[in-house]
Design an enzyme around this catalytic site. Sequence first.
Site, PDB file in Angstrom:
ATOM      1  N   ASP A  24       0.791  -1.252   0.000  1.00  0.00           N
ATOM      2  CA  ASP A  24       0.000   0.000   0.000  1.00  0.00           C
ATOM      3  C   ASP A  24       0.819   1.296   0.000  1.00  0.00           C
ATOM      4  OD1 ASP A  24      -1.894  -1.974   0.267  1.00  0.00           O
ATOM      5  OD2 ASP A  24      -2.721  -1.280   2.160  1.00  0.00           O
ATOM      6  N   GLU A  72      -4.634  -0.841  -1.247  1.00  0.00           N
ATOM      7  CA  GLU A  72      -5.936  -0.870  -0.566  1.00  0.00           C
ATOM      8  C   GLU A  72      -6.889  -0.006  -1.370  1.00  0.00           C
ATOM      9  OE1 GLU A  72      -5.964   0.135   3.612  1.00  0.00           O
ATOM     10  OE2 GLU A  72      -8.154   0.152   3.692  1.00  0.00           O
ATOM     11  N   LYS A 129      -6.752  -4.779  -2.936  1.00  0.00           N
ATOM     12  CA  LYS A 129      -7.344  -5.449  -1.770  1.00  0.00           C
ATOM     13  C   LYS A 129      -8.346  -4.534  -1.061  1.00  0.00           C
ATOM     14  CE  LYS A 129      -3.537  -4.385   1.469  1.00  0.00           C
ATOM     15  NZ  LYS A 129      -4.287  -3.494   2.355  1.00  0.00           N
ATOM     16  N   LYS A 132      -7.630  -4.736   5.123  1.00  0.00           N
ATOM     17  CA  LYS A 132      -6.297  -4.398   5.614  1.00  0.00           C
ATOM     18  C   LYS A 132      -5.332  -5.522   5.290  1.00  0.00           C
ATOM     19  CE  LYS A 132      -8.041  -0.606   7.238  1.00  0.00           C
ATOM     20  NZ  LYS A 132      -8.003   0.578   6.359  1.00  0.00           N
ATOM     21  N   VAL A 157       3.233   0.315   4.181  1.00  0.00           N
ATOM     22  CA  VAL A 157       2.522   1.035   5.250  1.00  0.00           C
ATOM     23  C   VAL A 157       1.112   0.491   5.442  1.00  0.00           C
ATOM     24  CG1 VAL A 157       3.855   3.126   4.857  1.00  0.00           C
ATOM     25  CG2 VAL A 157       1.707   2.823   3.603  1.00  0.00           C
ATOM     26  N   THR A 158       0.581   0.770   6.644  1.00  0.00           N
ATOM     27  CA  THR A 158       1.286   1.176   7.835  1.00  0.00           C
ATOM     28  C   THR A 158       1.683  -0.078   8.623  1.00  0.00           C
ATOM     29  OG1 THR A 158      -0.757   1.407   9.151  1.00  0.00           O
ATOM     30  CG2 THR A 158       0.043   3.383   8.021  1.00  0.00           C
ATOM     31  N   CYS A 162      -1.972  -2.435   7.846  1.00  0.00           N
ATOM     32  CA  CYS A 162      -2.002  -3.362   6.715  1.00  0.00           C
ATOM     33  C   CYS A 162      -0.786  -4.289   6.651  1.00  0.00           C
ATOM     34  CB  CYS A 162      -2.168  -2.593   5.415  1.00  0.00           C
ATOM     35  SG  CYS A 162      -3.817  -1.869   5.299  1.00  0.00           S
ATOM     36  N   GLN A 202       8.773 -13.882  21.336  1.00  0.00           N
ATOM     37  CA  GLN A 202       8.383 -15.278  21.555  1.00  0.00           C
ATOM     38  C   GLN A 202       8.965 -16.204  20.479  1.00  0.00           C
ATOM     39  OE1 GLN A 202       4.235 -15.755  23.067  1.00  0.00           O
ATOM     40  NE2 GLN A 202       3.931 -13.684  22.267  1.00  0.00           N
TER      41      GLN A 202
HETATM   42  N1  TIU Z   1      -2.582   0.360   4.321  1.00  0.00           N
HETATM   43  C1  TIU Z   1      -3.006   0.611   5.568  1.00  0.00           C
HETATM   44  O1  TIU Z   1      -2.291   0.432   6.545  1.00  0.00           O
HETATM   45  N2  TIU Z   1      -4.283   1.155   5.698  1.00  0.00           N
HETATM   46  C2  TIU Z   1      -4.674   1.976   6.737  1.00  0.00           C
HETATM   47  O2  TIU Z   1      -5.819   2.407   6.788  1.00  0.00           O
HETATM   48  N3  TIU Z   1      -3.722   2.326   7.652  1.00  0.00           N
HETATM   49  C3  TIU Z   1      -3.825   3.208   8.677  1.00  0.00           C
HETATM   50  O3  TIU Z   1      -2.920   3.280   9.496  1.00  0.00           O
HETATM   51  N4  TIU Z   1      -4.903   3.989   8.745  1.00  0.00           N
END
Ligand code: TIU
Length: 222
Positions: A24, A72, A129, A132, A157-158, A162, A202
């Site tokens: 993303d 996304e 997609k 997430k 990210v993030t 995701c 772990q």
């Molecule tokens: N790609 C992804 O992480 N989508 C999000 O909405 N991330 C946020 O941190 N909002």
Amino acid sequence: MAAIKAKPFAFPAKTDELALIVIDMQRDFAEPGGFGASLGNDVSRITKIVPDVKRLIEGFRGAGLPVIHTMECHKPDLSDLPPAKRDRGNPVLRIGDEGPMGRILISGEPGTAILSELAPVDGEIVIEKPGKGAFYATELGDVLKERGIKQLVFAGVTTEVCVQTTMREANDRGYECLLAEEATESYFPEFKAAAIAMIRAQGGIVGWTARIDDILEGIARV
Ligand code: TIU
């Protein structure tokens, strides 16, 4: 097999089973006026990792290893957007609304595109997609099986949304997962640090984490 220096211990990279998955890296998460900004986030944190993500992508391309990109996004008719996702919270703009870069998180809109510096090249797989996690309601699992990919290096990210969701989905499906530490970012530095710590705790409960230099050095030997 070539061991990549990683935490909590060396990652056992295998020549013909390894791919990079870049999650993303879209304008919607990195530029003002997009989805990330609509949620009240400082998106400049995301643009700072672009050179690192680029370096990692170019290393994989140079080694002849597959690069997969995810985005996304939702269909223009919103048929794959659950109301629970669209209606959550009080954002400035909701998914599907018209913003300065086109409709927020909608397939084909300018703001939904991958950042130009990191754009896929011919032959690279791009997975759109609606969730997430990149396995939910996508062809990703089939694509990986067809190509015999069983190990995934993660960037994007993030970190705690995701990236971590997709790592957990992949881990449960039997993939060995390695997160590139400087090639991922969060709007919240403490969440990035916590995600990295919990992934490799772990004995690698979700997977491994490693520095980009160590990954590039390792894949040069696979
Ligand atoms: N790609 C992804 O992480 N989508 C999000 O909405 N991330 C946020 O941190 N909002």
